[in-house]
Design a protein around this motif. Structure first.
Motif, PDB file in Angstrom:
ATOM      1  N   GLY A 187       0.955  -1.052   0.093  1.00 49.76           N
ATOM      2  CA  GLY A 187       0.164   0.275   0.328  1.00 49.76           C
ATOM      3  C   GLY A 187       0.588   1.035   0.020  1.00 49.76           C
ATOM      4  O   GLY A 187       0.127   2.238   0.375  1.00 49.76           O
ATOM      5  N   GLN A 188       2.284   1.233  -0.458  1.00 49.10           N
ATOM      6  CA  GLN A 188       3.041   2.190  -0.457  1.00 49.10           C
ATOM      7  C   GLN A 188       2.885   2.876  -1.972  1.00 49.10           C
ATOM      8  O   GLN A 188       2.914   2.230  -2.902  1.00 49.10           O
ATOM      9  CB  GLN A 188       4.017   2.293  -0.218  1.00 49.10           C
ATOM     10  N   TRP A 189       2.722   4.256  -1.677  1.00 47.88           N
ATOM     11  CA  TRP A 189       2.596   4.832  -3.282  1.00 47.88           C
ATOM     12  C   TRP A 189       4.111   5.479  -3.405  1.00 47.88           C
ATOM     13  O   TRP A 189       4.901   5.670  -2.956  1.00 47.88           O
ATOM     14  CB  TRP A 189       1.566   5.727  -3.021  1.00 47.88           C
ATOM     15  N   TYR A 190       4.515   5.019  -4.812  1.00 50.83           N
ATOM     16  CA  TYR A 190       5.686   5.849  -5.118  1.00 50.83           C
ATOM     17  C   TYR A 190       5.320   7.129  -7.121  1.00 50.83           C
ATOM     18  O   TYR A 190       3.979   6.478  -7.124  1.00 50.83           O
ATOM     19  CB  TYR A 190       6.501   4.463  -6.095  1.00 50.83           C
ATOM     20  N   TRP A 191       5.905   8.047  -6.687  1.00 48.82           N
ATOM     21  CA  TRP A 191       5.942   8.877  -7.687  1.00 48.82           C
ATOM     22  C   TRP A 191       6.767   8.932  -8.391  1.00 48.82           C
ATOM     23  O   TRP A 191       7.968   9.274  -7.913  1.00 48.82           O
ATOM     24  CB  TRP A 191       5.639  10.286  -6.687  1.00 48.82           C
ATOM     25  N   TYR A 192       6.971   9.573  -9.934  1.00 48.28           N
ATOM     26  CA  TYR A 192       7.931   9.950 -10.704  1.00 48.28           C
ATOM     27  C   TYR A 192       7.458  10.914 -11.494  1.00 48.28           C
ATOM     28  O   TYR A 192       5.866  10.580 -12.018  1.00 48.28           O
ATOM     29  CB  TYR A 192       8.224   8.656 -11.778  1.00 48.28           C
ATOM     30  N   SER A 193       7.448  12.247 -12.151  1.00 47.59           N
ATOM     31  CA  SER A 193       7.412  13.402 -12.858  1.00 47.59           C
ATOM     32  C   SER A 193       8.688  13.647 -13.902  1.00 47.59           C
ATOM     33  O   SER A 193       9.649  13.656 -12.750  1.00 47.59           O
ATOM     34  CB  SER A 193       6.694  14.420 -12.104  1.00 47.59           C
ATOM     35  N   HIS A 194       8.315  14.149 -15.111  1.00 47.64           N
ATOM     36  CA  HIS A 194       9.204  14.202 -15.771  1.00 47.64           C
ATOM     37  C   HIS A 194       8.937  15.750 -16.518  1.00 47.64           C
ATOM     38  O   HIS A 194       7.451  15.689 -17.292  1.00 47.64           O
ATOM     39  CB  HIS A 194       9.247  13.228 -17.215  1.00 47.64           C
ATOM     40  N   LEU A 195       9.323  16.513 -16.826  1.00 51.33           N
ATOM     41  CA  LEU A 195       8.850  17.698 -17.043  1.00 51.33           C
ATOM     42  C   LEU A 195       9.460  18.408 -18.562  1.00 51.33           C
ATOM     43  O   LEU A 195       9.981  18.144 -18.911  1.00 51.33           O
ATOM     44  CB  LEU A 195       9.491  19.399 -15.784  1.00 51.33           C
ATOM     45  N   TRP A 196       7.840  18.752 -19.223  1.00 46.53           N
ATOM     46  CA  TRP A 196       8.136  19.555 -20.329  1.00 46.53           C
ATOM     47  C   TRP A 196       8.199  20.820 -20.625  1.00 46.53           C
ATOM     48  O   TRP A 196       7.323  21.050 -20.346  1.00 46.53           O
ATOM     49  CB  TRP A 196       7.955  18.447 -21.983  1.00 46.53           C
ATOM     50  N   ILE A 197       9.079  21.442 -21.212  1.00 47.47           N
ATOM     51  CA  ILE A 197       9.332  23.037 -21.044  1.00 47.47           C
ATOM     52  C   ILE A 197       9.281  23.798 -23.107  1.00 47.47           C
ATOM     53  O   ILE A 197      10.168  23.369 -23.519  1.00 47.47           O
ATOM     54  CB  ILE A 197      10.433  23.354 -20.924  1.00 47.47           C
ATOM     55  N   ASP A 198       8.756  24.240 -23.543  1.00 45.50           N
ATOM     56  CA  ASP A 198       8.274  24.802 -24.830  1.00 45.50           C
ATOM     57  C   ASP A 198       8.182  26.072 -24.904  1.00 45.50           C
ATOM     58  O   ASP A 198       7.546  26.833 -24.321  1.00 45.50           O
ATOM     59  CB  ASP A 198       6.785  24.946 -25.250  1.00 45.50           C
ATOM     60  N   PRO A 199       9.945  26.640 -24.673  1.00 45.20           N
ATOM     61  CA  PRO A 199      10.029  27.851 -24.334  1.00 45.20           C
ATOM     62  C   PRO A 199       8.889  29.265 -25.480  1.00 45.20           C
ATOM     63  O   PRO A 199       8.797  30.566 -25.716  1.00 45.20           O
ATOM     64  CB  PRO A 199      11.415  28.034 -24.592  1.00 45.20           C
ATOM     65  N   SER A 200       8.504  28.231 -26.620  1.00 40.31           N
ATOM     66  CA  SER A 200       8.277  29.481 -27.886  1.00 40.31           C
ATOM     67  C   SER A 200       6.314  29.627 -26.742  1.00 40.31           C
ATOM     68  O   SER A 200       6.131  30.902 -27.615  1.00 40.31           O
ATOM     69  CB  SER A 200       7.157  28.489 -28.737  1.00 40.31           C
ATOM     70  N   VAL A 201       6.138  29.483 -26.258  1.00 41.52           N
ATOM     71  CA  VAL A 201       5.142  29.917 -25.106  1.00 41.52           C
ATOM     72  C   VAL A 201       5.371  30.842 -24.239  1.00 41.52           C
ATOM     73  O   VAL A 201       5.917  30.566 -23.310  1.00 41.52           O
ATOM     74  CB  VAL A 201       4.115  28.313 -24.205  1.00 41.52           C
ATOM     75  N   LYS A 202       4.391  31.796 -24.769  1.00 44.67           N
ATOM     76  CA  LYS A 202       5.332  32.851 -23.613  1.00 44.67           C
ATOM     77  C   LYS A 202       4.669  33.349 -22.327  1.00 44.67           C
ATOM     78  O   LYS A 202       3.231  32.633 -22.222  1.00 44.67           O
ATOM     79  CB  LYS A 202       5.001  34.348 -23.633  1.00 44.67           C
TER      80      LYS A 202
END
Length: 349
Positions: A334-349
């Motif tokens: 019942g223990q939870w695990y977490w992972y995230s990956h960030l995507w960055i789009d510099p063309s969006v102001k």
């Protein structure tokens, strides 16, 4: 009595060493640190970056009630790399150095005896809503680590590549120099403005000698993490309820053996594919969940020989400047695990 053979004696010796020394390097591999990022305290003019004092104190009380050791960011990295005994460990970080931290947040930290790390952008110190150098010096005398957050806090990814890296490097050097002159210390930790970085910026921070750098992809820092882009859970009015905070505090790191790509930069087609490979172990893969900000997650799971390969992509084009792919999965206990990956789009102001 029958004499024990050499191999058996060696095995017994190793087992005795393991169980009689709880701070051995074997345990070091499983250390984890949950890190939170705050900005403003008791300043309801800015709900997206503010936390109420009642909520902040509830967080601190939770950490006390559940026997967490609370460390500065730098000390937490030292803990991860040490042979100290494994403990539930939390880090409180504050970005930008607003006055409301000194006025409202710091007294609560002192009430609980907890340290924290404040990342400052040196250009704004003493202006507007930002702490002055005297307030920062006072905070430094009250268990607060001062970290580097660049000089200008600019959107560096919007600079052309032929000037981006020199500008970024120059700002790191300038802010280190100013902090040394004003506070008599040299920061050993760094936080990327807006959590934005590309591989060359990451290399600049590594080469500058920082022991660790904080990003803004969510998750838990482990002994196997890339310490030049440590994940942090954001805490503001949208996420500050105690049940949300406590669920993050109890989270474990989902550590991929392989991650493709490792860069945070958005591809031109705006439907990035992320591939993660990790040891299945006790994970309940049939309960694995994927979340994409502003999009629908398409997921392919392959299990083979004790390993799971996960391919993630968005059903449609991503339109935000910063988008997280987040994976959560429970284990059989019942223990939870977490992972995230960030995507960055510099063309969006």
């Amino acid at each position: 009595m029958t004499a024990l053979s050499g191999p058996i004696l060696l095995m017994l010796s190793l087992l005795f060493s393991l169980f009689s020394n709880p701070t051995s390097s074997v345990a070091t591999d499983h250390k984890e640190v949950v890190c939170f990022v705050y900005h403003r305290f008791g300043d309801d003019r800015y709900p997206s970056t503010n936390i109420s004092l009642a909520d902040f104190e509830a967080h601190l009380q939770y950490l006390r009630d559940h026997d967490y050791q609370v460390l500065t960011f730098a000390d937490a990295i030292d803990y991860l790399q040490s042979n100290q005994e494994n403990r539930k460990t939390a880090v409180i970080t504050i970005d930008d150095g607003y006055k409301s931290f000194h006025t409202n947040g710091l007294p609560l930290l002192e009430k609980y005896g907890y340290p924290a790390t404040v990342f400052i952008n040196t250009e704004t110190v003493g202006g507007g809503d930002y702490m002055s150098w005297s307030e920062l010096k006072d905070a430094g005398n009250r268990k607060i680590e001062i970290g580097n957050h660049t000089h200008s806090h600019a959107y560096f990814l919007n600079l052309p590549e032929n000037s981006r890296y020199k500008t970024f490097d120059d700002e790191i050097r300038l802010s280190q120099k100013i902090i040394k002159e004003q506070l008599g210390l040299t920061p050993t930790t760094f936080a990327y403005p807006y959590g934005e970085l590309d591989p060359k910026m990451e290399a600049i921070i590594r080469n500058a000698g920082f022991k660790a750098a904080a990003a803004q992809n969510s998750g838990v820092i482990s002994a196997q993490s890339n310490l030049m882009r440590c994940p942090r859970f954001p805490m503001s009015e949208s996420y500050a309820a105690l049940d949300k905070f406590s669920s993050k505090a109890r989270m474990n790191a989902l550590v991929p053996k392989e991650e493709t790509p490792t860069s945070f930069m958005m591809p031109e087609h705006h439907r990035p594919e992320l591939t993660l490979q990790f040891v299945t172990g006790a994970l309940q893969i049939n309960q694995l969940q994927c979340f994409i900000q502003g999009g629908e997650c398409q997921m392919t799971i392959t299990e083979k020989e004790g390993e799971t390969t996960l391919k993630l992509t968005s059903a449609g084009k991503l339109t935000r400047r910063r988008t997280l792919y987040t994976v959560t999965v429970p284990d059989k206990n019942g223990q939870w695990y977490w992972y995230s990956h960030l995507w960055i789009d510099p063309s969006v102001k």
